[in-house]
Design an enzyme around this catalytic site. Structure first.
Site, mmCIF file in Angstrom:
data_model
loop_
_atom_site.group_PDB
_atom_site.id
_atom_site.type_symbol
_atom_site.label_atom_id
_atom_site.label_comp_id
_atom_site.label_asym_id
_atom_site.label_seq_id
_atom_site.Cartn_x
_atom_site.Cartn_y
_atom_site.Cartn_z
ATOM 1 N N GLU A 137 -12.805 -2.597 11.805
ATOM 2 C CA GLU A 137 -12.758 -1.792 10.584
ATOM 3 C C GLU A 137 -13.873 -2.148 9.595
ATOM 4 O OE1 GLU A 137 -9.010 -1.943 8.537
ATOM 5 O OE2 GLU A 137 -9.772 -0.857 6.800
ATOM 6 N N ASP A 143 -8.576 -8.879 3.722
ATOM 7 C CA ASP A 143 -8.366 -7.813 4.691
ATOM 8 C C ASP A 143 -9.492 -7.736 5.715
ATOM 9 O OD1 ASP A 143 -7.243 -5.677 5.921
ATOM 10 O OD2 ASP A 143 -7.701 -4.214 4.358
ATOM 11 N N GLU A 162 0.826 -1.208 0.000
ATOM 12 C CA GLU A 162 0.000 0.000 0.000
ATOM 13 C C GLU A 162 0.863 1.262 0.000
ATOM 14 O OE1 GLU A 162 -2.791 -0.722 3.251
ATOM 15 O OE2 GLU A 162 -4.087 -1.793 1.858
HETATM 16 C C1 BDP Z 1 -6.209 -2.229 5.996
HETATM 17 C C2 BDP Z 1 -6.467 -0.827 6.427
HETATM 18 C C3 BDP Z 1 -5.295 0.081 6.279
HETATM 19 C C4 BDP Z 1 -4.068 -0.571 6.868
HETATM 20 C C5 BDP Z 1 -3.828 -1.902 6.202
HETATM 21 C C6 BDP Z 1 -2.709 -2.714 6.808
HETATM 22 O O1 BDP Z 1 -7.565 -0.348 5.694
HETATM 23 O O2 BDP Z 1 -5.611 1.288 6.894
HETATM 24 O O3 BDP Z 1 -2.952 0.230 6.733
HETATM 25 O O4 BDP Z 1 -4.965 -2.707 6.324
HETATM 26 O O5 BDP Z 1 -3.004 -3.699 7.453
HETATM 27 O O6 BDP Z 1 -7.104 -3.010 6.707
HETATM 28 O O7 BDP Z 1 -1.558 -2.399 6.637
#
Ligand code: BDP
Length: 685
Positions: A399, A371, A292
């Site tokens: 989340e 996720d 990301e």
């Molecule tokens: C996702 C989230 C994000 C996190 C990412 C992670 O949306 O904000 O940075 O995972 O785990 O669930 O690195």
């Protein structure tokens, strides 16, 4: 009642007979090896005194020699005191394990709360307090406890500006305005809460490490971090820090972060030395790399073993470990290129690297391949690397499961994951055994989870979300506990012993995950949420997105084809028989059907319903269930204190609004897409 005390309320007891009984045992607290002036044993003694005083009204005398006929003993086994002999031979007690045993001698009786180490003694103290708080009989105790996992961790996604990524309960308790909050009582209170359920490691900053947080491993901020580590240390908790993979560039004055570059390696060694100068019992580094938009070894044509090993080498002299996250996928993909599948990514990246990681590296793997959705299969990477330490990552923060506005008790979900049989070494290769290092001989392993707390008075926003935090700790101490046992323990300690209150809270919690699943995305497809924000419905929000999470709904059908013959082949990442089960339309379990298969709306589920009717029905049911639990909660007026009663009632009304919105949008959308009417004519165009 603002809920700040969470499950450590230690309310004054009202049962006089029981109070007298407990008084008889708790007048004297004996520490045979001497009353400690510092350290974890001191904390244990303090906690016991505090809890006893608060519940029973008298403060125990803390002494190293017993003078009464009944008393409590707090000790470390194997320390050579008379307690060793009195306790007898204690088999299979791990370093952090303990005993709680009532011993009857001719002229005296006492309860031994003793650990193999001081940490064990602290856990014994909290366990004894839990028994007292729940009114248990203590005259015949004979308990031996050992944690299943050696690493029992929490990850905070707190930023140094005070915000919390995916935080739903206020701001950070660790930082504000680019400063570390060292003088706050809240950190101590948090450490107490965590130690009371056996947590022994906490990473205190976000895995997305921005420039300011990069300084956490430098002299600029280490003195402040060390003060937090000290408080944690008193509660047997090691502090970990997330680090910026590109630290050498960001703050180190170098032009590269190439893991094979000698200057880069030297910089990290220097940093490790610096950290350990300030925090001798520092746990290690947590790393999100090439994920990301975060930097990582890929930039230099290196792989993740190169990256992780560089940090491992730096930490190794001090016994530190690297927690290397496997949340690596392409978040810049072209949505029209549907040959890629985000679910495949972690396995494809990491499996070929098995055996290349240093012994002090642990791969940290999210429970599902995507996720933290309400429903996902277990990540096929878990257990698939025989020669590489692994640990499981859960998310306590809700989340994608209601963001602590909606109730979603996650213990049942985690239990399903832990009980999942991967078959990587034949039947019985369950996730819970792999995470314990009992399937492959891992040097380090365990479980971690993203925190759900913030500086809201009640820690978790929703009072009932405290149950997830409590339950997480209890579950990873002993994964054999049932969801019901955990919910009951928590509710009794947090809301008192009233049977009706217990009944409503426990049953609502136990049903809540399935309710949330009912009114949100169906049958494992996931991702029908508002992009970025992740609360509330947006069916096509991620459908044409570079993040790569698609459900492929059109007028004929829905679901992601992840089969070998016609789909992405993801199903083949599992060991047999799982690969075959998931790959087969007939064998695939209903709840994951749309995760693995693209089917027409008229496809018949094992339940006998068609997919479309299932969608309609579950969405109506979800709303009705929320309405039902609101009515049950309202019956508790006067039985739960006013403040928490109203607060929860308010959140439940929001949950109902959310559930209705999901129901209406989902049902209308799929009615329009499919043109197939609801068998009960409830869905209008
Ligand atoms: C996702 C989230 C994000 C996190 C990412 C992670 O949306 O904000 O940075 O995972 O785990 O669930 O690195």
């Amino acid at each position: 009642d603002n809920g700040y005390a969470a499950w450590l309320r230690y309310d004054q007891m009202t049962d006089e007979k029981l109070t007298d009984e407990y008084k008889g045992w708790t007048g004297e607290l004996v520490l045979p090896s001497g009353v400690p002036v510092e350290g974890v044993l001191k904390t244990a003694a303090q906690e016991l005194s505090r809890g006893i005083r608060s519940m029973i009204g008298t403060t125990p005398t803390v002494t190293h020699e017993a003078s009464q006929q009944r008393f409590i003993v707090l000790d470390v086994l194997g320390g050579g005191t008379w307690v060793d002999q009195a306790s007898g031979i204690v088999p299979a007690l791990s370093d952090e394990g303990y005993i709680l045993k009532t011993i009857h001698e001719a002229d005296r009786e006492y309860i031994v709360a003793a650990g193999r180490t001081e940490k064990g003694a602290l856990y014994a103290a909290f366990h004894l307090l839990r028994l007292l708080q729940s009114g248990a009989a203590i005259g015949q105790l004979n308990l031996i406890e050992s944690p299943k996992y050696s690493l029992r961790m929490i990850n905070h996604w707190d930023n140094i500006d005070g915000s919390v990524e995916r935080g739903y309960s206020g701001r950070s308790i660790f930082y504000e305005g680019n400063k570390v909050l060292t003088g706050s009582d809240r950190i101590r209170d948090y450490a107490r809460l965590m130690a009371s359920v056996g947590i022994n490691g906490i990473a205190i900053n976000n895995v997305n490490v921005h420039r300011e947080e990069t300084f956490l491993i430098t002299e600029k901020l280490l003195p402040d971090v060390a003060r937090i580590a000290e408080v944690f240390g008193e509660y047997g908790i090691k502090l970990f820090l997330s680090v910026n993979y590109a630290g050498t560039i960001e703050i180190g004055g170098l032009t590269t972060a190439d893991p094979l570059d000698p200057n880069v390696r030297a910089w990290w060694k220097e940093k490790a030395a610096e950290v350990y100068r300030y925090i001798p019992d520092f746990g290690g580094f947590l790393v999100k790399a090439d994920s990301e938009n975060r930097p990582g070894p890929f930039t230099y044509g290196r792989d993740h073993a190169d990256g992780a090993n560089m940090l491992a080498e730096a930490l190794e002299p001090y016994g530190g470990i690297v927690l290397w996250r496997c949340f690596v996928y392409n978040c810049h993909q072209d949505w029209r290129d549907r040959s890629t599948d985000r679910a495949r990514a972690a396995y494809d990246h990491f499996k070929p690297l098995d055996g290349r990681f240093e012994d002090n590296v642990i791969l940290q793997i999210k429970n599902g391949p995507m996720d933290f959705q309400v429903r996902e299969p277990v990540s096929p990477l878990f257990g698939a690397m025989e020669h590489t330490n692994q640990m499981m990552e859960f998310q306590i923060a809700q989340e994608y499961t209601g963001q602590q506005k909606d109730v979603c008790f996650l213990i049942p979900q985690w239990k399903e994951v832990l009980n999942f049989d991967t078959y990587v070494k034949g039947a019985g290769s369950t996730v819970k055994e792999i995470a314990a290092g009992r399937v492959h001989a891992y040097t380090h392993s365990g479980i971690t989870a993203v925190s759900n707390i913030g500086n809201d008075e009640n820690w978790t926003g929703h009072h009932l979300a405290q149950a997830n935090l409590y339950g997480y700790g209890r579950l990873i101490w002993n994964p054999e506990l049932t969801s019901e046992e955990i919910a009951k323990e928590w509710a009794a300690q947090t809301f008192g012993g009233n049977e009706k209150v217990q009944d409503v809270i426990v049953n609502f919690l136990l049903e809540s995950w399935s309710i949330y699943e009912n009114y949100t995305a169906p049958l494992g497809v996931g991702w029908m949420v508002t992009p970025h924000y992740h609360y509330g419905p947006d069916i096509d929000g991620y459908e044409y997105s570079k993040w790569g999470t698609y459900h492929f709904a059109d007028h004929k059908g829905i679901g992601v084809d992840r089969t070998v013959a016609t789909g992405t082949g993801y199903s083949s990442q599992y060991t047999q028989p799982n690969a075959e089960i998931y790959d087969s339309l007939e064998a695939c379990p209903d709840e994951l059907l749309l995760f693995f298969h693209h089917v027409p709306y008229t496809h018949q589920l094992k339940s006998g319903k068609t997919v479309i009717q299932h969608i309609y029905d579950t969405h109506f049911a979800g709303v009705e269930q929320v309405e039902y639990w609101i009515s049950r909660w309202l019956e508790l007026e006067g039985l739960v204190d006013e403040e928490r009663f109203r607060h929860v009632a308010g959140r439940m009304n929001r949950q109902l609004e959310n559930a209705k919105q999901w129901r209406d949008i989902m049902n209308t959308y799929f009615f329009r897409k499919s043109g197939i009417p609801d068998a009960h004519n409830r869905v209008i165009y």
